[in-house]
Write a protein that holds these residues in place. Structure first.
Motif, PDB file in Angstrom:
ATOM      1  N   MET A   1      53.740  66.459  29.615  1.00  0.00           N
ATOM      2  CA  MET A   1      53.839  65.283  30.486  1.00  0.00           C
ATOM      3  C   MET A   1      55.234  65.208  31.078  1.00  0.00           C
ATOM      4  N   LEU A   2      55.305  64.758  32.327  1.00  0.00           N
ATOM      5  CA  LEU A   2      56.583  64.558  32.988  1.00  0.00           C
ATOM      6  C   LEU A   2      56.611  63.157  33.584  1.00  0.00           C
ATOM      7  N   ILE A   3      57.592  62.361  33.167  1.00  0.00           N
ATOM      8  CA  ILE A   3      57.785  61.025  33.716  1.00  0.00           C
ATOM      9  C   ILE A   3      58.854  61.121  34.796  1.00  0.00           C
ATOM     10  N   LYS A   4      58.495  60.787  36.010  1.00  0.00           N
ATOM     11  CA  LYS A   4      59.374  60.959  37.166  1.00  0.00           C
ATOM     12  C   LYS A   4      59.945  59.608  37.623  1.00  0.00           C
ATOM     13  N   ASN A   5      61.147  59.717  38.205  1.00  0.00           N
ATOM     14  CA  ASN A   5      61.767  58.607  38.944  1.00  0.00           C
ATOM     15  C   ASN A   5      62.033  57.375  38.079  1.00  0.00           C
ATOM     16  N   ALA A   6      62.389  57.587  36.826  1.00  0.00           N
ATOM     17  CA  ALA A   6      62.541  56.477  35.898  1.00  0.00           C
ATOM     18  C   ALA A   6      63.966  55.935  35.882  1.00  0.00           C
ATOM     19  N   THR A   7      64.086  54.651  35.607  1.00  0.00           N
ATOM     20  CA  THR A   7      65.369  54.053  35.244  1.00  0.00           C
ATOM     21  C   THR A   7      65.392  54.003  33.725  1.00  0.00           C
ATOM     22  N   ILE A   8      66.237  54.844  33.124  1.00  0.00           N
ATOM     23  CA  ILE A   8      66.150  55.119  31.688  1.00  0.00           C
ATOM     24  C   ILE A   8      67.257  54.388  30.935  1.00  0.00           C
ATOM     25  N   PHE A   9      66.835  53.634  29.927  1.00  0.00           N
ATOM     26  CA  PHE A   9      67.756  52.962  29.014  1.00  0.00           C
ATOM     27  C   PHE A   9      67.665  53.696  27.676  1.00  0.00           C
ATOM     28  N   THR A  10      68.660  54.535  27.396  1.00  0.00           N
ATOM     29  CA  THR A  10      68.571  55.446  26.254  1.00  0.00           C
ATOM     30  C   THR A  10      68.823  54.769  24.915  1.00  0.00           C
ATOM     31  N   ALA A  11      69.507  53.636  24.904  1.00  0.00           N
ATOM     32  CA  ALA A  11      69.946  52.906  23.705  1.00  0.00           C
ATOM     33  C   ALA A  11      71.162  53.546  23.045  1.00  0.00           C
ATOM     34  N   VAL A  12      71.674  54.632  23.614  1.00  0.00           N
ATOM     35  CA  VAL A  12      72.942  55.194  23.127  1.00  0.00           C
ATOM     36  C   VAL A  12      74.011  55.170  24.212  1.00  0.00           C
ATOM     37  N   GLN A  13      73.601  55.024  25.468  1.00  0.00           N
ATOM     38  CA  GLN A  13      74.523  54.865  26.588  1.00  0.00           C
ATOM     39  C   GLN A  13      74.401  53.436  27.117  1.00  0.00           C
ATOM     40  N   PRO A  14      75.522  52.754  27.324  1.00  0.00           N
ATOM     41  CA  PRO A  14      75.443  51.355  27.775  1.00  0.00           C
ATOM     42  C   PRO A  14      74.773  51.184  29.126  1.00  0.00           C
ATOM     43  N   GLU A  15      74.960  52.139  30.022  1.00  0.00           N
ATOM     44  CA  GLU A  15      74.415  52.016  31.370  1.00  0.00           C
ATOM     45  C   GLU A  15      73.144  52.841  31.528  1.00  0.00           C
ATOM     46  N   PRO A  16      72.185  52.357  32.311  1.00  0.00           N
ATOM     47  CA  PRO A  16      70.972  53.138  32.550  1.00  0.00           C
ATOM     48  C   PRO A  16      71.248  54.349  33.431  1.00  0.00           C
ATOM     49  N   VAL A  17      70.352  55.312  33.366  1.00  0.00           N
ATOM     50  CA  VAL A  17      70.465  56.519  34.187  1.00  0.00           C
ATOM     51  C   VAL A  17      69.170  56.702  34.970  1.00  0.00           C
ATOM     52  N   GLN A  18      69.295  57.280  36.174  1.00  0.00           N
ATOM     53  CA  GLN A  18      68.125  57.621  36.984  1.00  0.00           C
ATOM     54  C   GLN A  18      67.788  59.073  36.705  1.00  0.00           C
ATOM     55  N   ALA A  19      66.641  59.317  36.099  1.00  0.00           N
ATOM     56  CA  ALA A  19      66.298  60.684  35.713  1.00  0.00           C
ATOM     57  C   ALA A  19      64.811  60.784  35.422  1.00  0.00           C
ATOM     58  N   ASP A  20      64.392  62.006  35.102  1.00  0.00           N
ATOM     59  CA  ASP A  20      63.024  62.274  34.687  1.00  0.00           C
ATOM     60  C   ASP A  20      63.037  62.618  33.203  1.00  0.00           C
ATOM     61  N   ILE A  21      61.880  62.448  32.551  1.00  0.00           N
ATOM     62  CA  ILE A  21      61.743  62.755  31.131  1.00  0.00           C
ATOM     63  C   ILE A  21      60.592  63.737  30.959  1.00  0.00           C
ATOM     64  N   SER A  22      60.897  64.883  30.382  1.00  0.00           N
ATOM     65  CA  SER A  22      59.873  65.878  30.104  1.00  0.00           C
ATOM     66  C   SER A  22      59.479  65.800  28.629  1.00  0.00           C
ATOM     67  N   VAL A  23      58.172  65.762  28.393  1.00  0.00           N
ATOM     68  CA  VAL A  23      57.636  65.638  27.037  1.00  0.00           C
ATOM     69  C   VAL A  23      56.750  66.836  26.742  1.00  0.00           C
ATOM     70  N   GLU A  24      56.969  67.449  25.591  1.00  0.00           N
ATOM     71  CA  GLU A  24      56.154  68.581  25.181  1.00  0.00           C
ATOM     72  C   GLU A  24      55.887  68.505  23.691  1.00  0.00           C
TER      73      GLU A  24
END
Length: 381
Positions: free
Chosen positions: A1-24
């Motif tokens: 699965m690939l999640i595209k165009n997400a605003t990601i809140f990692t819980a380890v970085q204070p600021e969100p990032v714009q990125a995709d998440i690849s799941v395998e």
């Protein structure tokens, strides 16, 4: 699965990032912008949505205190023996309980579950995912802690059975830990000689992981003096300790911080139903976090329904807690509290793909959870 165009809140970085998440194979194998799907890979367009780690609650009785069950049917307290370390929370957990589905619809994907606080020693907690048909397939780690309790609950439940004062509770815990330490030393001294081993005792066996530092005592303690008693006894026996509820922690933040004990604060969105809750406040998690404590926010479900974990974090923010600290208090900090941070609690490569997709800040009441994934499988949405 690939999640595209997400605003990601990692819980380890204070600021969100714009990125995709690849799941395998149920885990996160890449977080980066501009990832391309492999042939046949499912693509989830998360444009306009936020992605968070699955929320984690460090202290709950989910599916032990079942949904719609009367008091006589509750499975989270043994009321016949004040010293019951041999009990295992997994043996009362009902995967078909309706509250589990409610939890995951609220974005809660991992929960620390175990016995209540009727007993001085009540048995073991375990960490469990909120999806599955059999507890054995849902467990993340078992055991994670040994429940012990101070204050009004063991006094109330055993007042007529030799435990009518706080000093009685402390004495019973000490007596049992002394006995378990003696049992451990005799067993170790006997080695392979079965004739010299002490007679098998399931209660003593259950406490060996505590004495060996493999799991902590999980200490139910509301009042400031009970918090100090828990810390004192843990030091006496050189065992690990987590402070559960910690209702008056804001009155002694330096002492709590100096102890180095992880703290799980809550349930706060409730009536002060007994004397030791008089000073309950949503200020507490923020005060303790600013003092340098590792703070988790908890529901103590069913005291607060499990699905409102993120709302409790939002109320702590309203009371002055830093928003990023509040997010960590329902993600990475409880994962550390339960010793499962290698698997869950943040969005990082190699961790379980437990993801929550929302249309806004989950700590705000009008935000909707759009989708939830556990181990890369979509279980909500």
């Amino acid at each position: 699965m690939l999640i595209k165009n997400a605003t990601i809140f990692t819980a380890v970085q204070p600021e969100p990032v714009q990125a995709d998440i690849s799941v395998e194979n149920g885990t996160i194998n890449a977080i980066a912008p501009g990832l391309s799907p492999a042939p046949g890979e499912e693509v989830v367009d998360a444009a306009g949505l936020r992605v968070y780690p699955g929320f984690v609650d460090a202290h709950s009785h989910l599916a032990l205190d079942g949904y719609g069950m009367g008091y006589d049917s509750i499975d989270y307290n043994e009321m016949g023996n004040i010293i019951s370390p041999q009990l295992r929370g997994i043996d009362s957990f009902n995967p078909q309980d309706r509250s589990i589905e409610m939890a995951r619809r609220g974005g809660v994907t991992t929960v620390g579950v175990g016995p209540g606080s009727a007993n001085v020693l009540g048995g073991t907690f375990f960490a469990v995912k909120t999806y599955g048909d059999c507890v054995d397939d849902m467990i993340l780690r078992d055991p994670v802690a040994m429940k012990c309790a101070f204050g009004e609950n063991p006094k109330r439940c055993y007042r007529d059975k030799g435990n009518s004062a706080r000093m009685s509770t402390a004495a019973k815990l000490r007596e049992t830990l002394f006995a378990a330490r003696d049992y451990m030393e005799r067993k170790e001294a006997a080695g392979d000689d079965i004739q010299k081993r002490p007679k098998f005792d399931l209660k003593m066996e259950a406490l060996l992981p505590v004495l060996r530092g493999e799991i902590p005592l999980k200490a139910h303690a509301h009042r400031a003096d009970d918090i100090c008693t828990a810390i004192r006894i843990a030091r006496e026996f050189n065992v690990k300790l987590t402070l559960e509820h910690c209702t008056e922690g804001h009155l002694i933040p330096e002492i709590v911080a100096r102890s180095g004990c992880p703290v799980a604060v809550g349930p706060t969105l409730t009536h002060a139903s007994k004397l030791e809750l008089t000073n309950k406040s949503f200020d507490t998690p923020g005060v303790l976090a600013r003092a340098g404590c590792q703070v988790s926010i908890i529901t103590d479900s069913s005291v607060i329904p499990q699905q409102y974990l993120s709302l409790c974090a939002g109320l702590a923010v309203k009371a002055g807690m830093d928003p990023f600290a509040a997010l960590q208090a329902i993600t990475i900090n409880p994962a550390k509290h339960l010793s499962v941070a290698d698997r869950v609690g943040s969005l990082e490569v190699g961790k379980d793909a437990d993801l929550v997709l929302t249309d806004g800040d989950p700590m705000v009441s009008d935000t909707t959870v759009k989708a939830v994934f556990i181990n890369g499988r979509q279980v909500v949405g």
